[in-house]
Design an enzyme around this catalytic site. Sequence first.
Site, PDB file in Angstrom:
ATOM      1  N   HIS A  73       9.575  66.993  47.920  1.00 55.13           N
ATOM      2  CA  HIS A  73       8.376  68.214  48.362  1.00 55.13           C
ATOM      3  C   HIS A  73       8.705  69.400  49.041  1.00 55.13           C
ATOM      4  O   HIS A  73       8.866  70.334  48.644  1.00 55.13           O
ATOM      5  CB  HIS A  73       7.259  67.078  49.241  1.00 55.13           C
ATOM      6  CG  HIS A  73       6.047  67.987  49.643  1.00 55.13           C
ATOM      7  ND1 HIS A  73       5.647  68.350  50.855  1.00 55.13           N
ATOM      8  CD2 HIS A  73       5.205  69.010  48.976  1.00 55.13           C
ATOM      9  CE1 HIS A  73       4.534  69.029  50.914  1.00 55.13           C
ATOM     10  NE2 HIS A  73       4.299  69.515  49.755  1.00 55.13           N
ATOM     11  N   CYS A 123       6.789  63.630  57.082  1.00 51.88           N
ATOM     12  CA  CYS A 123       6.335  65.135  57.221  1.00 51.88           C
ATOM     13  C   CYS A 123       5.011  65.372  56.663  1.00 51.88           C
ATOM     14  O   CYS A 123       4.051  65.931  56.990  1.00 51.88           O
ATOM     15  CB  CYS A 123       7.300  66.081  56.418  1.00 51.88           C
ATOM     16  SG  CYS A 123       9.057  66.180  57.585  1.00 51.88           S
ATOM     17  N   HIS A 124       4.939  64.891  55.389  1.00 50.51           N
ATOM     18  CA  HIS A 124       3.605  65.187  54.606  1.00 50.51           C
ATOM     19  C   HIS A 124       3.007  63.698  53.991  1.00 50.51           C
ATOM     20  O   HIS A 124       2.201  63.986  53.142  1.00 50.51           O
ATOM     21  CB  HIS A 124       3.784  66.290  53.715  1.00 50.51           C
ATOM     22  CG  HIS A 124       4.178  67.392  54.173  1.00 50.51           C
ATOM     23  ND1 HIS A 124       5.632  67.807  54.208  1.00 50.51           N
ATOM     24  CD2 HIS A 124       3.656  68.422  54.993  1.00 50.51           C
ATOM     25  CE1 HIS A 124       5.675  69.192  54.905  1.00 50.51           C
ATOM     26  NE2 HIS A 124       4.587  69.348  55.313  1.00 50.51           N
ATOM     27  N   GLY A 125       3.758  62.708  54.104  1.00 51.14           N
ATOM     28  CA  GLY A 125       3.084  61.531  53.857  1.00 51.14           C
ATOM     29  C   GLY A 125       3.482  61.047  52.418  1.00 51.14           C
ATOM     30  O   GLY A 125       2.775  60.373  51.878  1.00 51.14           O
TER      31      GLY A 125
END
Length: 187
Positions: free
Chosen positions: A127, A151-153
């Site tokens: 990502h 960080c963003h799952g």
Amino acid sequence: MADEASIDTTVPAGEGVRRRDFINVAAVSVAGVGGLATLVPLISQMSASADVLAESSTEIDISAIEPGQAIKAVFRKQPVFIRNLTQQEIAEANAVNPTTLRDPQSLADRTKPGKSNWLITMGVCTHLGCVPLGAGQGEVKGEFGGYFCPCHGSVYDTAARIRKGPAPKNLEVPPYEFTSATVVKIG
């Protein structure tokens, strides 16, 4: 008649042309050698330095990695995850239909034939480049038992395939080969 007396008749006709051709060939040869002497250092400075060549591949001893364990290593200044999958993890990964995945790959596509228990991936989330958790002892592995990017799952399964979250692709599998039963060469 004075003009006839000034002509040198001791030089056979055509020899002057041969001398001129020799001088031209010699001048072009010297210029070519000079050009090569200039270009060789310029081109050789563009080749990789010794420290870069040293990092182009990494050999890792995998003999101490027990089934179900993973380690983090470094390849080209980036983390690499080396995981020794258990038979249960292999069965779970093989039970998933690859066509249902965002980035469809089977476990066999991500491992070497005969070494399906060894999963080697780059430890960089696809990502935004964070380092996922799950390779270290006691780290969060996410709901699919693989890796979890804090960080963003993004959530990866045991085959490091993206299953949930914003990551567009599976964790990258670098080029690697087994040099012996206990040593893997990455790169």
